[in-house]
Design a protein around this motif. Structure first.
Motif, PDB file in Angstrom:
ATOM      1  N   LEU A 169      88.415  55.519 -30.125  1.00  0.00           N
ATOM      2  CA  LEU A 169      89.158  55.474 -31.425  1.00  0.00           C
ATOM      3  C   LEU A 169      90.811  55.246 -31.179  1.00  0.00           C
ATOM      4  O   LEU A 169      91.129  55.483 -30.046  1.00  0.00           O
ATOM      5  N   LYS A 170      91.291  54.609 -31.936  1.00  0.00           N
ATOM      6  CA  LYS A 170      92.454  54.071 -31.973  1.00  0.00           C
ATOM      7  C   LYS A 170      93.656  55.029 -32.913  1.00  0.00           C
ATOM      8  O   LYS A 170      93.151  55.587 -33.718  1.00  0.00           O
ATOM      9  N   VAL A 171      94.846  54.872 -32.456  1.00  0.00           N
ATOM     10  CA  VAL A 171      95.858  55.462 -33.466  1.00  0.00           C
ATOM     11  C   VAL A 171      96.749  54.549 -33.691  1.00  0.00           C
ATOM     12  O   VAL A 171      97.393  53.830 -32.835  1.00  0.00           O
ATOM     13  N   VAL A 192      94.364  57.464 -37.659  1.00  0.00           N
ATOM     14  CA  VAL A 192      93.132  57.136 -36.760  1.00  0.00           C
ATOM     15  C   VAL A 192      92.286  55.781 -37.625  1.00  0.00           C
ATOM     16  O   VAL A 192      91.748  55.769 -38.727  1.00  0.00           O
ATOM     17  N   VAL A 193      92.624  54.894 -36.779  1.00  0.00           N
ATOM     18  CA  VAL A 193      92.313  53.500 -37.332  1.00  0.00           C
ATOM     19  C   VAL A 193      90.742  53.520 -37.540  1.00  0.00           C
ATOM     20  O   VAL A 193      89.876  53.681 -36.765  1.00  0.00           O
ATOM     21  N   GLY A 194      90.233  53.216 -38.747  1.00  0.00           N
ATOM     22  CA  GLY A 194      89.132  53.036 -39.130  1.00  0.00           C
ATOM     23  C   GLY A 194      88.339  54.400 -39.753  1.00  0.00           C
ATOM     24  O   GLY A 194      87.168  54.522 -39.997  1.00  0.00           O
ATOM     25  N   VAL A 195      88.925  55.578 -39.520  1.00  0.00           N
ATOM     26  CA  VAL A 195      88.487  56.821 -39.974  1.00  0.00           C
ATOM     27  C   VAL A 195      89.435  57.349 -41.080  1.00  0.00           C
ATOM     28  O   VAL A 195      90.503  57.477 -41.001  1.00  0.00           O
ATOM     29  N   ARG A 196      88.517  57.836 -42.147  1.00  0.00           N
ATOM     30  CA  ARG A 196      89.288  58.489 -43.096  1.00  0.00           C
ATOM     31  C   ARG A 196      88.865  59.899 -43.384  1.00  0.00           C
ATOM     32  O   ARG A 196      87.850  60.185 -43.369  1.00  0.00           O
ATOM     33  N   GLY A 197      89.684  61.002 -43.338  1.00  0.00           N
ATOM     34  CA  GLY A 197      89.535  62.412 -43.467  1.00  0.00           C
ATOM     35  C   GLY A 197      89.581  62.734 -44.860  1.00  0.00           C
ATOM     36  O   GLY A 197      90.654  62.389 -45.585  1.00  0.00           O
ATOM     37  N   THR A 207      91.935  46.979 -33.709  1.00  0.00           N
ATOM     38  CA  THR A 207      92.191  47.652 -32.604  1.00  0.00           C
ATOM     39  C   THR A 207      93.704  47.795 -32.530  1.00  0.00           C
ATOM     40  O   THR A 207      94.519  47.520 -33.437  1.00  0.00           O
ATOM     41  N   VAL A 208      94.313  48.099 -31.330  1.00  0.00           N
ATOM     42  CA  VAL A 208      95.810  48.370 -31.168  1.00  0.00           C
ATOM     43  C   VAL A 208      96.200  47.620 -30.068  1.00  0.00           C
ATOM     44  O   VAL A 208      95.408  47.316 -29.269  1.00  0.00           O
ATOM     45  N   ASP A 209      97.748  47.279 -30.039  1.00  0.00           N
ATOM     46  CA  ASP A 209      98.075  46.603 -28.863  1.00  0.00           C
ATOM     47  C   ASP A 209      98.391  47.609 -27.708  1.00  0.00           C
ATOM     48  O   ASP A 209      99.039  46.758 -26.549  1.00  0.00           O
ATOM     49  N   ILE A 240      97.135  53.801 -28.493  1.00  0.00           N
ATOM     50  CA  ILE A 240      98.108  54.226 -29.515  1.00  0.00           C
ATOM     51  C   ILE A 240      98.878  52.835 -29.285  1.00  0.00           C
ATOM     52  O   ILE A 240      99.515  52.371 -28.461  1.00  0.00           O
ATOM     53  N   GLY A 241      98.883  52.232 -30.834  1.00  0.00           N
ATOM     54  CA  GLY A 241     100.013  50.875 -30.697  1.00  0.00           C
ATOM     55  C   GLY A 241      99.916  50.431 -32.159  1.00  0.00           C
ATOM     56  O   GLY A 241      99.638  51.111 -33.148  1.00  0.00           O
TER      57      GLY A 241
END
Length: 209
Positions: free
Chosen positions: A96-98, A133-138, A160-162, A169-170
């Motif tokens: 998972l990505k931020v 959180v990329v792609g995840v909704r709370g 994704t993130v860089d 995280i990016g």
């Protein structure tokens, strides 16, 4: 006669051009207005599409939260869920990505100083509240304290993130494949994978129903 024509042509060649000849015609002005409106519409559609790509779950929280109860595993028993909960460290470990741009400046500063507990599921909930959180909704209750469900968006698999801030995280990279996303490990975090068992054992007719 020929001399008169030559003088006339010479005069026209050096005559100053009237300023109104350089002004756009009414048709050109109208076309510019139409072009501007078209550009605004196209950019608006692009923004709506990006929002849908990043934010819309299309109701799939009914499965990921309602059936799979993934939100309970994310929160942990200490935060109204079940089990130990999922810390940011674990979330990053399963791919998972931020999105760092979704984090307020004070939180980014605290992360740089190591002042944020990345082993706590409560921090995961805070990141979900920030929609980072990329792609995840709370989905939280009215008070914003209890995680009631969770859904996924297109960005989970197609962004994704860089890694510009830290690994995982990016800044967002929309349209890039999430090559290190471990979907199986994410599903295995749920209290029960029975919904997948039921889907795999169902007949084609039952699946369509």
């Amino acid at each position: 006669m020929k001399r008169s024509i030559a003088i006339l042509l010479a005069t026209l060649a050096v005559a100053p051009v009237r300023s109104d000849q350089n002004a756009p015609s009414q048709d050109s002005a109208a076309l510019s207005t139409i072009d501007a409106a078209s550009s605004d519409y196209a950019l608006g559609e692009f923004e709506r599409g990006r929002r849908a790509f990043r934010q819309d779950t299309f109701g799939n929280q009914a499965f990921w939260g309602g059936a799979l109860r993934l939100h309970e595993a994310l929160a942990g028993s200490a935060n109204g869920g079940s089990g130990l909960g999922v810390s940011p460290e674990t979330a990053l470990a399963v791919g998972l990505k931020v999105d760092v741009d979704a984090l307020p400046p004070e939180l980014r500063a605290a992360l740089r100083k190591g002042e944020v507990n990345l082993k706590s599921p409560a921090t995961t909930l805070a990141l979900l509240k920030l929609n980072s959180v990329v792609g995840v909704r709370g989905f939280f209750d009215a008070n914003g304290t209890r995680l009631q469900s969770v859904g996924i968006t297109c960005a989970l698999c197609h962004s994704t993130v860089d890694n510009s801030f830290a690994r995982g995280i990016g800044h967002r990279l929309d349209g890039w494949a999430a090559r290190d996303l471990n979907v199986g490990a994410i599903i295995a975090l749920s209290p029960s994978v029975q919904p997948f068992v039921d889907l795999c054992s169902a007949t084609p007719t039952e699946r369509q129903a």
